[in-house]
Every structure is written in C-alpha cells, then in structure tokens.
Design a protein around this motif. Sequence first.
Motif, PDB file in Angstrom:
ATOM      1  N   THR A  21      24.476   7.300  13.027  1.00 25.58           N
ATOM      2  CA  THR A  21      23.844   7.935  14.188  1.00 25.58           C
ATOM      3  C   THR A  21      22.472   8.464  13.800  1.00 25.58           C
ATOM      4  OG1 THR A  21      26.029   8.607  14.952  1.00 25.58           O
ATOM      5  CG2 THR A  21      24.145   9.661  15.995  1.00 25.58           C
ATOM      6  N   GLU A  22      21.433   7.902  14.428  1.00 29.88           N
ATOM      7  CA  GLU A  22      20.072   8.381  14.211  1.00 29.88           C
ATOM      8  C   GLU A  22      19.679   9.264  15.390  1.00 29.88           C
ATOM      9  OE1 GLU A  22      18.615   7.661  11.476  1.00 29.88           O
ATOM     10  OE2 GLU A  22      19.547   5.824  10.715  1.00 29.88           O
ATOM     11  N   LYS A  23      18.503   9.893  15.310  1.00 30.42           N
ATOM     12  CA  LYS A  23      18.079  10.778  16.391  1.00 30.42           C
ATOM     13  C   LYS A  23      16.713  10.342  16.915  1.00 30.42           C
ATOM     14  CE  LYS A  23      17.873  15.754  17.247  1.00 30.42           C
ATOM     15  NZ  LYS A  23      17.894  17.063  16.611  1.00 30.42           N
ATOM     16  N   ARG A  79      14.079  11.353  20.271  1.00 23.77           N
ATOM     17  CA  ARG A  79      13.840  12.252  21.408  1.00 23.77           C
ATOM     18  C   ARG A  79      15.014  13.188  21.657  1.00 23.77           C
ATOM     19  NH1 ARG A  79      11.060   8.442  26.056  1.00 23.77           N
ATOM     20  NH2 ARG A  79       9.113   8.083  24.958  1.00 23.77           N
ATOM     21  N   GLY A  80      15.581  13.673  20.562  1.00 26.52           N
ATOM     22  CA  GLY A  80      16.692  14.616  20.670  1.00 26.52           C
ATOM     23  C   GLY A  80      18.002  13.972  21.070  1.00 26.52           C
ATOM     24  N   LYS A  81      17.987  12.658  21.277  1.00 21.54           N
ATOM     25  CA  LYS A  81      19.222  11.981  21.670  1.00 21.54           C
ATOM     26  C   LYS A  81      19.764  11.181  20.495  1.00 21.54           C
ATOM     27  CE  LYS A  81      17.649  11.391  26.407  1.00 21.54           C
ATOM     28  NZ  LYS A  81      17.161  10.470  27.424  1.00 21.54           N
ATOM     29  N   PRO A  82      21.082  11.021  20.414  1.00 24.31           N
ATOM     30  CA  PRO A  82      21.652  10.213  19.339  1.00 24.31           C
ATOM     31  C   PRO A  82      21.447   8.723  19.613  1.00 24.31           C
ATOM     32  CG  PRO A  82      23.383  11.038  20.773  1.00 24.31           C
ATOM     33  CD  PRO A  82      22.101  11.613  21.291  1.00 24.31           C
ATOM     34  N   LEU A 119      24.818   7.713  24.192  1.00 22.65           N
ATOM     35  CA  LEU A 119      25.225   8.572  25.301  1.00 22.65           C
ATOM     36  C   LEU A 119      25.942   7.721  26.336  1.00 22.65           C
ATOM     37  CD1 LEU A 119      21.929  10.617  25.772  1.00 22.65           C
ATOM     38  CD2 LEU A 119      24.020  11.381  24.644  1.00 22.65           C
ATOM     39  N   LEU A 157      28.422   9.993  32.095  1.00 20.35           N
ATOM     40  CA  LEU A 157      27.791  11.305  32.257  1.00 20.35           C
ATOM     41  C   LEU A 157      27.172  11.848  30.970  1.00 20.35           C
ATOM     42  CD1 LEU A 157      30.205  13.003  34.773  1.00 20.35           C
ATOM     43  CD2 LEU A 157      27.877  12.278  35.184  1.00 20.35           C
ATOM     44  N   GLY A 158      26.959  10.961  29.978  1.00 20.86           N
ATOM     45  CA  GLY A 158      26.158  11.385  28.846  1.00 20.86           C
ATOM     46  C   GLY A 158      26.868  12.067  27.696  1.00 20.86           C
ATOM     47  N   CYS A 159      28.198  11.935  27.596  1.00 22.96           N
ATOM     48  CA  CYS A 159      28.875  12.427  26.392  1.00 22.96           C
ATOM     49  C   CYS A 159      28.621  11.422  25.260  1.00 22.96           C
ATOM     50  CB  CYS A 159      30.378  12.532  26.616  1.00 22.96           C
ATOM     51  SG  CYS A 159      30.809  13.665  27.926  1.00 22.96           S
ATOM     52  N   ILE A 160      28.926  11.809  24.013  1.00 20.73           N
ATOM     53  CA  ILE A 160      28.748  10.901  22.887  1.00 20.73           C
ATOM     54  C   ILE A 160      30.087  10.231  22.567  1.00 20.73           C
ATOM     55  CG2 ILE A 160      28.056  10.710  20.474  1.00 20.73           C
ATOM     56  CD1 ILE A 160      26.337  13.143  20.850  1.00 20.73           C
ATOM     57  N   ALA A 207      35.506  10.491  24.962  1.00 18.88           N
ATOM     58  CA  ALA A 207      36.628  11.415  25.174  1.00 18.88           C
ATOM     59  C   ALA A 207      36.550  12.131  26.517  1.00 18.88           C
ATOM     60  CB  ALA A 207      36.670  12.437  24.047  1.00 18.88           C
ATOM     61  N   VAL A 257      15.096   3.671  29.829  1.00 20.67           N
ATOM     62  CA  VAL A 257      15.644   5.021  29.616  1.00 20.67           C
ATOM     63  C   VAL A 257      14.506   6.015  29.439  1.00 20.67           C
ATOM     64  CG1 VAL A 257      17.887   4.414  28.702  1.00 20.67           C
ATOM     65  CG2 VAL A 257      15.939   4.511  27.152  1.00 20.67           C
TER      66      VAL A 257
END
Lengths: 177, 404
Positions: free
Chosen positions: A59-61, A63-66, A103, A107-110, A123, A177
């Motif tokens: 998992t890289e990052k 813009r603050g997103k994974p 994401l 609804l954007g959970c990981i 989950a 995105v």
Amino acid sequence: MKDSSRRGFMGKAFGAVAGVGAVASLYAMKKTWDPLPSVKAAGFTTLDMTAYEGNVLVTEKWRGKPVFVLKQTPEMVEFAKKKNELNRLIKVGNDYYMIVLGLCTHLGCIPGYDAEKKSFLCACHGGTYDSTAMVTKAPPPRGLDIPPFKVDGMKVVLGEEGPEYKKLLQEGVTLPV
Amino acid sequence: MAHFTKATSLHDWLNQRLAVDTLRRVLAKEYWIPKDINFLWAMGMVLAITFGLLLVSGIFLLMYYQPNVNLAFDSVNYTIMKEVEFGWLWRHIHGVAASVVFLIIYIHMFTGIYYGSYKKGRELIWISGMLLFVTFSAEAFSGYMLPWGQMSYWAGMVITNLFSLGDLHMNGLVEWIRGDYVPGQAFLNRFFMLHVLLLPLVIMALIGLHFGTLRIPHVNNQEGEEIDFEEEAAKYKAGKKAESKVIAFANDFLAKDMFVVSVFLIFFFYLVFYHYDFAMDPVNFDPADPLKTPAHIYPEWYFLWSYEILRPFSTNVGLVAFGFAQVIFFLLPFLDKSPNAKPAHKRGLFKVWFWVMLVDMIILTAMGKLPPEGIFSTIGLYAALTFIGLWIILPIITKMEKEV
C-alpha cells in the motif's frame, strides 16, 4: 400616491442592491470552502516497480489516499487473460502490475487483501474484488479506480497523466479520480 | 415618549419596561394543556433539558478541545480526560446526552405518530420537529468527527462519500465539502465550526419555531379529542378547575413535567456515572489512520436503521433508498389520508401499521450493527423492503379508514 411609488422604488432599489450583495457573498462563501492551493498542489508519488514481489500487496500513499500495488504472478496474469481483464493491469518492463486506488468504489473504505484467495474483501458492506481489482460482489458498482499514472522506464509516476492512462480513460476501463 | 411612573418595586420597574406580567401570562399562566395526557407528553421538556445539558457540557469541553488533526485526539483523550479536573464529567455527560437525546427523540416521534399529533392543524409541529431531527443528526455527526479517532475518520470518509451520489461521480462536491481529497485539517476545522456554532444556532432557532407551531393547535390529548380551549380556559379561570378539561402550563402542568424530568435525570446520571461506555465506541480510542479501515464500520445506534436501508442494495439503489428513508417521515401528515386524528388503537389497520413500523425499525437497527453477511444480509434486505412497502401502503390503508 406619489409617496407610495417613491417608497416602492426605494424598496426595489434596496432589493437589487441586496440581491447583488447576496449573490456575491454566496460566491465568496463557496470559494472559501474550496480546497486550498497548497492542498491541490501536494502531489506526485513516484514508485520504483523493481521493488515489488509477486502476489504481495503493497500500500502506497498518493494525495493522502492509499494506492494498492500488486505485482502479478504468471498464474494471476493467466487468470486476468481468461477473465478478459488484462487491460486493467499496467505493464512495466516485462511484468504486469495492478495499481489502483485502495478505496472501495461503494463508499470509500479500504478493502483487505487475502493472498491465498487472491481476492479483496471490503469489510464495510461486504463487497469483493478479484486480483485485477475488478468487482466480483456488490454493493461496489465497479472495480477499484486506477489513479492517473505515467510509466517512465521502470518507474511509475502517480498524478501525471501518461498516454497509457489516457487510453484507459477513453476505453472506459477506469474513471477519472 | 411613553409615560412611566415612579416604580413601587423592582417587579413594577421591570413590568413598566418589559411587560413581564403580560409575558408570563401569555407564555405560561394562560397557555393551556389538556388534562387527558400521560407521561409521554413530558418528552418535549425532557428533550429541552437534555439539550441544555449538551450545551453546558459542550461549553466546558470547548475550553480545552483543539481542532487540529495532530492535537485533537490527545486534547480529548489526554487533556480533557486526564488533566482537566472533572473533564471526564463533561465528556461523559456530552457523550451520553448525545446518545440519549436520540432515544427520547424517537420516543417523542413515535408518541406523535401513535396519537395522530401531526394531523388537523398540527402538520407544522411535525415538520418543524423533523427539521430538528435532521439538524440534530447533523450536529451528532459533526460532533462525532471531533475526537479524530478511527471511527471519526472513517465515518467522515463514508458519509461525505455519499455526496458523490453514486454513478453521478460528483467527486468535486465531495472534495468541496472536505476542502481536501480526504478528510484532513480543513475538514476537521469546518466540522468543528458547524458543531459548535452554526448548527447549534439553527437548532435554537428551530426549537423556537417548534414551540411556535404548538401555540395555536395546542398539544394533542390521549383521545384525540377536539377541545374548545377558550371555553375550557374560561371554566378554569372561573375557578371550576375540576370541571375544566385543561390546566395552565405553569405552574400546574410544569410541576408534573418536571417530575418526569427528575425521573429521567436519575436514569441519565446513572448512565453518566456507571454506564457511559455504551456511548464511547472502543474503536474510536485508536487515533485516526487514513491508511487503515477498521474491520467493521458502523454508525452510532441511532443512525443504524437508515444505514441498514442503504446497505443491502447496490450503490445507486441504496442511495435512493437511503434518501427515501431520510425524507419520507417529513411527508407523514400528507401520506396519512385518514380523517381521524385519533390514537392508533382506534384506527384499525393503522394500528397494525404503527406496530409493524416500530418493530421493523428495531430490526433494521439490530441488523445494521451486525456484520453484513449471510442471514443478517437477508433479514436486513427484507426489513428494508418492508420499510419502503409500509410507506407505499400508508395512503391506501388510511384512505380506507372509516371516520370514527
């Protein structure tokens, strides 16, 4: 009579001034809520693609997103070919990589990755994805989105729109995105 | 200039300048409440008191809270909880009251539904009450962001993502709401502002409106009887208190109201001192981590029913169902076509509708808390469909209702 029409004019004049003021204030308020230039400018992540191992999710990052990077093993490439999902993978050198925003498109959970089952499970609402991050069980409406990228030798720059990425957008493989 | 005389007392001095006697007469002494009511009619006062508790405890929390992504978590969990004397008290009052206020709101709402207190001139009471419910929900959500724990962060992520409106992909709108690509400093700061200033102002204005809408139709009674308030008030003022169907709001009714409030406060402070943990999700004691979603994300119990209406469907259908659940209660006075403003037990099929709705919402709440797998998914789906179905049949069964 004269009086009331004067009053009417003053009312209308006030209404016009107030209307212009209200629109201008709303515009200023809207712009105040916009993301700041410093937030927008924060931006590019460079990945060295030689560092990844087959079927190990990293998992890289960006813009603050994974961002999920999953180097495909030969079996996984076969699986993608069979499911006609090879176009979701990014070819760098001789290897194929899944590079997607981590994401859930619901609804954007990981989502979490199960290396044995080669599948992702979110989950929050129970959605699943396969090893090219294509959706295999609702509620997510589509596979995980691919971030803007540019292939540069053995490196991939996230945030820049290279020709490969533009092609994916055109073909509707991923959404902006 | 108006004529003033030398005041004979402080009361007279105030009365000449503020008409305090008139105010007291209009607002309290000659505001009439039917006698035929029960303890459920005290929920409004219980809510007002709970709002007061939230306001006071909030003021004290505000003195130490830091709306900064690096400091927020520690300012709550270390500074307020460990350093500030009685900091824990304000936090537990605030947390417990935020949860309990929804319990009372639901009781208040279902009392209104049961006794038909949204009909025949009382529509605006219902609508202003629903506006309060929505604003309280926004207030609860924005407050839930502030400790900046894992549940704060991920609830913020999921709920703001709803505004991309599924296949409309309005990512620009989501980023505008957040002021960033993900919930960050801009997001925390603006939700802090909403929570401590804008939304409380709106709530206070709406409470004023809610009281105002009550003034002319007056409160309902247990039988839904149409009372001639002027006639009954005249009897009361003439000293025929036993004969009159009404009593004065103050001090007669207020005394009973405050008795119920006392019982409530004992229960409330029992929770604050001994069972505050039900309002404090353990997951939110982990600091926010943008790269790790908690295993199960669920909202606080009072949002579970509408969350469960969202969950069993695909994104677009789920959003439509969720939107439906959010607005449909507003329309209750217009979807109920019955001529009777009577309690549910006198209204035939509506009585069945009421209890099925209540039980269905409890089932939705329970399923919303459980992981979305297997049998729970199925029960959740059917409960969600039942909820939608109930609203579709409401105009039909109430239209068939005979006048009683």
